[in-house]
Design an enzyme around this catalytic site. Structure first.
Site, mmCIF file in Angstrom:
data_model
loop_
_atom_site.group_PDB
_atom_site.id
_atom_site.type_symbol
_atom_site.label_atom_id
_atom_site.label_comp_id
_atom_site.label_asym_id
_atom_site.label_seq_id
_atom_site.Cartn_x
_atom_site.Cartn_y
_atom_site.Cartn_z
ATOM 1 N N LYS A 96 0.764 -1.192 -0.170
ATOM 2 C CA LYS A 96 0.171 0.006 0.409
ATOM 3 C C LYS A 96 0.254 1.131 0.010
ATOM 4 O O LYS A 96 1.071 2.072 0.990
ATOM 5 C CB LYS A 96 -1.406 0.275 1.474
ATOM 6 C CG LYS A 96 -1.492 -1.189 1.245
ATOM 7 C CD LYS A 96 -3.188 -0.783 2.249
ATOM 8 C CE LYS A 96 -4.205 -1.903 2.412
ATOM 9 N NZ LYS A 96 -3.272 -2.931 2.920
HETATM 10 O O1 LIG Z 1 -5.088 -4.045 0.183
HETATM 11 C C1 LIG Z 1 -5.332 -4.691 0.197
HETATM 12 O O2 LIG Z 1 -4.969 -6.619 0.589
HETATM 13 C C2 LIG Z 1 -6.122 -4.910 2.440
HETATM 14 C C3 LIG Z 1 -7.253 -3.498 1.842
HETATM 15 C C4 LIG Z 1 -8.117 -3.632 2.284
HETATM 16 O O3 LIG Z 1 -9.329 -2.763 1.893
HETATM 17 N N1 LIG Z 1 -8.436 -4.493 3.143
HETATM 18 C C5 LIG Z 1 -7.543 -5.185 4.032
HETATM 19 O O4 LIG Z 1 -8.012 -5.827 4.940
HETATM 20 N N2 LIG Z 1 -6.630 -5.439 3.215
HETATM 21 C C6 LIG Z 1 -5.584 -6.515 3.882
HETATM 22 O O5 LIG Z 1 -5.887 -7.442 3.424
HETATM 23 C C7 LIG Z 1 -5.600 -8.350 4.363
HETATM 24 C C8 LIG Z 1 -7.176 -9.019 5.041
HETATM 25 O O6 LIG Z 1 -6.634 -9.923 6.220
HETATM 26 P P1 LIG Z 1 -8.291 -11.045 6.527
HETATM 27 O O7 LIG Z 1 -8.780 -10.273 7.094
HETATM 28 O O8 LIG Z 1 -6.941 -11.843 7.095
HETATM 29 O O9 LIG Z 1 -8.424 -12.076 5.299
HETATM 30 C C9 LIG Z 1 -4.738 -7.880 5.027
HETATM 31 O O10 LIG Z 1 -3.619 -8.228 4.411
HETATM 32 C C10 LIG Z 1 -5.451 -6.450 5.206
HETATM 33 O O11 LIG Z 1 -3.823 -5.078 4.837
#
Ligand SMILES: O=C(O)c1cc(=O)[nH]c(=O)n1[C@@H]1O[C@H](COP(=O)(O)O)[C@@H](O)[C@H]1O
Length: 274
Positions: A96
């Site tokens: 990001k």
């Molecule tokens: O860009 C991302 O991956 C991201 C964007 C977003 O809007 N929300 C989000 O949760 N993420 C990333 O997606 C992953 C979500 O993880 P879980 O919730 O464990 O599946 C993490 O690495 C967050 O940093």
């Protein structure tokens, strides 16, 4: 090489659209019976790579979980990237990043130039210094056949404060989507410039016809479901990469259990092409 959009389309066709996030949370390290140290980080991350990188199309390591251990953590991230790619998965490095243009160039060199030890197939980027500040990353993607996934409608509840804000050209999210649509114009089968849209946003009025892929986090542990994917994306769901970290990683440390969890995730989103 072949441009990222083409490689992604091939990965989806051959392996499926499910993306596994390789996020070594401290709570998961504990759950796996590991300590909160760099040796455990390495054991955790490389076990996940061994289990999932041969079977899924895309893996998404989140850089912060490695950076918190300093240079030795970043060395683990380098191995996660290299070994995942060697196993045939595309690596979408979740960093990001976004800064003024001259610094964006350094980020592009760090993550998108094949000469860098952190070189990945694609990265996540933040457009909130103005979309044009990402130009060096866009140029690097063109030069090195890499991809860029730009934040549009994120999965967290604080996102709308910025992303729904409206100016003369429409919402912030809509303006970012316009830029992505322009970058992907005429690309076949799909462009290399994607949008990050959370599975938790409910629905959107924005025009998602960007001829590019979507990274869709928030699927799984944050509550997003396949019904949400259909409702948010409609026919564009064909180019959605639902991404899940904790829900899959909790199946470890057993390699077979992790691989089965990744396969189940993949099976659950296969029908989105229809
Ligand atoms: O860009 C991302 O991956 C991201 C964007 C977003 O809007 N929300 C989000 O949760 N993420 C990333 O997606 C992953 C979500 O993880 P879980 O919730 O464990 O599946 C993490 O690495 C967050 O940093």
């Amino acid at each position: 090489m072949t441009d990222f959009g083409t490689r992604l389309a091939r990965a989806i066709e051959e392996r499926g659209r499910f993306c596994v996030g390789i996020d070594p949370h401290v709570a998961l390290l504990q759950q796996w019976g590991l300590s909160d140290d760099v040796a455990s980080l390495e054991r955790f991350a490389l076990t996940v790579v061994e289990a999932v990188a041969p079977v899924v199309g895309v893996v998404k390591p989140q850089s912060a979980f490695y950076e918190r251990f300093g240079s030795r953590g970043v060395a683990v991230l380098e191995r996660v990237i290299a070994e995942s790619r060697a196993a045939g998965a595309l690596v979408l490095l979740d960093v990001k990043r976004g800064d003024i243009g001259s610094t964006s160039q350094a980020y592009a060199d760090a993550y998108l130039d094949p000469a860098s030890p952190l070189a990945s197939d694609a990265i996540t980027a933040s457009p909130y210094l103005g979309f044009g500040s990402l130009d060096p990353m866009v140029e690097a993607c063109r030069r090195h056949d890499a991809g860029l996934f730009v934040l549009v409608l994120t999965s967290n509840k604080e996102g709308p404060e910025v992303q729904h804000a409206r100016g003369a050209d429409g919402t912030v999210a809509g303006v970012v989507l316009d830029h992505l649509r322009r970058l992907n114009a005429d690309a076949r089968p799909i462009g290399s410039f994607g949008a990050v849209i959370g599975a938790t946003i409910g629905s959107t009025e924005e025009d998602l016809d960007i001829n590019g892929p979507f990274l869709v986090p928030g699927y799984g542990a944050q509550g997003g479901t396949t019904d949400d994917l259909r409702r948010i994306f409609g026919s564009a769901a064909r180019w959605a990469l639902p991404s899940s970290s904790r829900e899959v990683l909790a199946a470890g440390p057993d390699v077979t259990a992790l691989r089965d969890a990744a396969r189940r995730g993949n099976d659950a989103v296969r029908g989105l092409d229809a």
